[in-house]
Every structure is written in structure tokens, then in C-alpha cells.
Design an enzyme around this catalytic site. Structure first.
Site, mmCIF file in Angstrom:
data_model
loop_
_atom_site.group_PDB
_atom_site.id
_atom_site.type_symbol
_atom_site.label_atom_id
_atom_site.label_comp_id
_atom_site.label_asym_id
_atom_site.label_seq_id
_atom_site.Cartn_x
_atom_site.Cartn_y
_atom_site.Cartn_z
ATOM 1 N N GLU A 35 0.823 -1.130 -0.150
ATOM 2 C CA GLU A 35 -0.142 -0.083 0.054
ATOM 3 C C GLU A 35 0.891 1.119 -0.052
ATOM 4 O O GLU A 35 0.677 2.067 1.012
ATOM 5 C CB GLU A 35 -0.868 0.201 1.233
ATOM 6 C CG GLU A 35 -2.231 0.607 0.887
ATOM 7 C CD GLU A 35 -3.441 0.831 1.913
ATOM 8 O OE1 GLU A 35 -4.402 1.252 1.666
ATOM 9 O OE2 GLU A 35 -3.341 -0.034 2.775
ATOM 10 N N TYR A 108 -0.012 -7.784 -1.887
ATOM 11 C CA TYR A 108 -1.110 -6.976 -1.292
ATOM 12 C C TYR A 108 -2.560 -7.410 -1.970
ATOM 13 O O TYR A 108 -3.037 -7.199 -3.005
ATOM 14 C CB TYR A 108 -0.867 -5.554 -1.644
ATOM 15 C CG TYR A 108 -2.059 -4.557 -1.012
ATOM 16 C CD1 TYR A 108 -2.671 -4.671 0.463
ATOM 17 C CD2 TYR A 108 -2.293 -3.641 -1.612
ATOM 18 C CE1 TYR A 108 -3.611 -4.217 0.746
ATOM 19 C CE2 TYR A 108 -3.445 -2.678 -1.022
ATOM 20 C CZ TYR A 108 -3.789 -2.880 0.156
ATOM 21 O OH TYR A 108 -4.993 -2.017 0.715
ATOM 22 N N ASP A 148 0.294 -8.148 3.274
ATOM 23 C CA ASP A 148 -1.379 -8.093 3.290
ATOM 24 C C ASP A 148 -2.285 -8.990 2.623
ATOM 25 O O ASP A 148 -2.644 -8.484 1.731
ATOM 26 C CB ASP A 148 -1.500 -6.500 3.590
ATOM 27 C CG ASP A 148 -3.170 -6.285 4.135
ATOM 28 O OD1 ASP A 148 -3.750 -7.058 4.244
ATOM 29 O OD2 ASP A 148 -3.543 -5.102 3.852
ATOM 30 N N ASN A 150 -5.272 -9.575 3.736
ATOM 31 C CA ASN A 150 -6.600 -9.310 3.986
ATOM 32 C C ASN A 150 -7.646 -10.277 4.329
ATOM 33 O O ASN A 150 -8.742 -10.263 4.025
ATOM 34 C CB ASN A 150 -7.185 -8.354 2.729
ATOM 35 C CG ASN A 150 -7.078 -6.914 2.959
ATOM 36 O OD1 ASN A 150 -7.525 -6.265 4.008
ATOM 37 N ND2 ASN A 150 -6.487 -6.151 1.969
ATOM 38 N N ASP A 247 -1.880 2.071 9.825
ATOM 39 C CA ASP A 247 -3.105 1.483 10.633
ATOM 40 C C ASP A 247 -2.505 -0.019 10.769
ATOM 41 O O ASP A 247 -3.305 -0.608 11.557
ATOM 42 C CB ASP A 247 -4.152 1.621 10.101
ATOM 43 C CG ASP A 247 -4.176 1.346 8.614
ATOM 44 O OD1 ASP A 247 -3.176 1.016 7.754
ATOM 45 O OD2 ASP A 247 -5.406 1.190 7.980
#
Length: 259
Positions: A35, A108, A148, A150, A247
Site C-alpha cells: 500500500e 497486497y 497484507d 486481507n 494502521d
């Protein structure tokens, strides 16, 4: 060999929060980034090549969106950007550095939380990526895939699992897909192999809503997933939470693999 995976939620933002200042203390061989939310013209010299490293990047076509990269101490034999699927590669979600006997990957996966359309795109990515994972597992190199993903795999991977059974990131289809990655293709979830019972210490992402981070109402969605031989050399793994760059929090794994 220390490898770090870090979703920066914007490399420019993370740099202002001290990310590049923190890197030298880690003495990592590879830092896998997700990201970026930047394109080449946005990148400073320090972002492109921090002291001791060279950066390799796969930018998204859309400005301020997605993008992955890897900082490496050694020049790779080959750099592979994308999965060869135009609609996926336009979003800048995959980069691989190939060395003699070793591949390091930053990935990602899409989030499906914004609606059915994005969830469909996530499932499409998963379908393509599963086939690619099978090819990687059979490539003859050791492979470490940082990123990531997700997806929280098990109930212990997020604080409020009961409330998220119908939400993207913890859907039964997503979790079973990740189980197939581990069981059918024999990939190893490195952190979980070292700490099979860890809960709160394992979380890598927290919502910006409420006091999620302060109360550690988090999710474990950032992974280092590796081929069995190199995974077996992992000696320690931890989530770095002392400073806040994003985050997400960086996932750090130390391997005794000779490189």
C-alpha cells in the site's frame, strides 16, 4: 536473515512518522512494503533507496492507490512485477525478487470491505493467485511471501470473530481458501508455526474507528508465508508496535537461512 513485512498505508505518510529512520536499527535483509499509495514521481531518493538498500516497486496505475515494493541489500537476478493478469497488475499488487535458490515476494491482496464489486475482484485475485502459488511451490526455490493478505485465517486471528463472520476478511470462503494454501500446497504460516496459540500479540491491523488500537481490537491479516524448508529456519517472529507508522504494524521474522 531478518525479513520485515509492512503495510504503510501510504509511504509518504509513513516516512513522516519515522519509518525510514527506524529501518537502520532493524538490520533487515529485506523489507517488503504494501500500500505505497504513490507513483514513481512521488518517490524521493530516500524512499527509492534508503541507506544500504535498493528499492524495487510495482506501482498502481491509479494515483494514491495500492502499490508494493521491496527494499533489498543485494541486487536480485530478476525482478518480476505483477502476475501477468492485466486487470490485477494495473493495481500494483505483486513484486518478486529472484535470487539463486530464493524468491522474496511482496503481495497486497484486495480488500472486499467496500462492497460486492470489490469482493468479486478479491475472489478473482484469489483464484489467479492460488494457481500462481502452486507454481511457486514447485519452482525449486525457497520462497517467502510477505504481505497484507486481507484475510484472518482462524478465530484466534481477530478479537471480534463472532461479529465478523459475514464480513470481508473473515468470510468462510476466504478462510477455506487460505486453509487450502496451507494444507494442499504445503505453504507454512511462519508466525503461526512459531506461536500457535498467540492472540492479541499476533494482531497486525486495527480499525481507525473508536479506540480499536488502544484496546487491541485487532486482526492478524499480515503474514509471512513460506516454503517448508526456509520456514523451518524461522527462529523468532513478532509484531512491532512501539512506534506507529500506519494502521498496520510491521511483522518481523528472523530466519537462520544462509543467504
Amino acid at each position: 536473515m531478518r525479513i520485515i513485512s509492512a503495510n504503510l498505508n501510504g509511504i509518504r505518510s509513513a516516512v513522516t512518522k519515522g519509518f525510514l529512520d527506524w529501518l537502520p536499527s532493524q538490520e533487515a535483509e529485506f523489507i517488503c512494503l504494501q500500500e505505497l499509495k504513490a507513483q514513481a514521481p512521488n518517490m524521493t531518493e530516500a524512499m527509492l533507496a534508503p541507506p544500504g538498500y535498493q528499492g524495487y516497486f510495482h506501482y498502481a496505475e491509479k494515483k494514491g492507490y495500492s502499490g508494493v515494493g521491496i527494499y533489498a541489500r543485494r541486487e536480485p537476478d530478476e525482478v518480476i512485477e505483477g502476475l501477468g493478469v492485466p486487470e490485477i497488475d494495473a493495481e500494483g499488487r505483486y513484486i518478486e525478487l529472484v535470487y539463486d535458490g530464493l524468491s522474496i515476494i511482496s503481495v497486497y491482496l484486495p480488500s472486499g470491505s467496500s462492497g460486492d464489486h470489490r469482493q468479486a475482484i478479491k475472489f478473482d485475485f484469489m483464484e489467479h493467485f492460488f494457481l500462481h502459488l502452486a507454481e511457486l511451490a514447485a519452482c525449486g526455490r525457497e520462497v517467502v511471501i510477505c504481505g497484507d493478505w486481507n484475510i484472518a485465517h482462524q478465530e484466534i486471528d481477530l478479537k471480534n470473530w463472532k461479529g465478523n463472520l459475514k464480513n470481508s476478511g473473515f468470510l468462510p470462503e476466504e478462510r477455506s481458501w487460505l486453509t487450502r494454501v496451507f494444507e494442499e500446497q504445503r505453504w507454512v504460516d511462519v508466525y503461526r508455526s512459531l506461536y500457535p496459540e498467540a492472540t492479541g500479540d499476533a494482531y497486525t491491523w486495527w480499525s481507525n474507528r473508536g479506540q480499536a488500537r488502544a484496546n487491541n481490537v485487532g486482526w492478524r491479516i499480515d503474514y509471512q508465508i513460506a516454503t517448508p524448508a526456509i520456514a523451518a529456519t524461522a527462529s523468532e517472529a513478532f509484531v512491532y508496535k512501539e512506534q506507529r507508522f500506519s494502521d498496520h504494524a510491521p511483522l518481523i521474522v528472523d530466519y537462520t537461512y544462509p543467504f
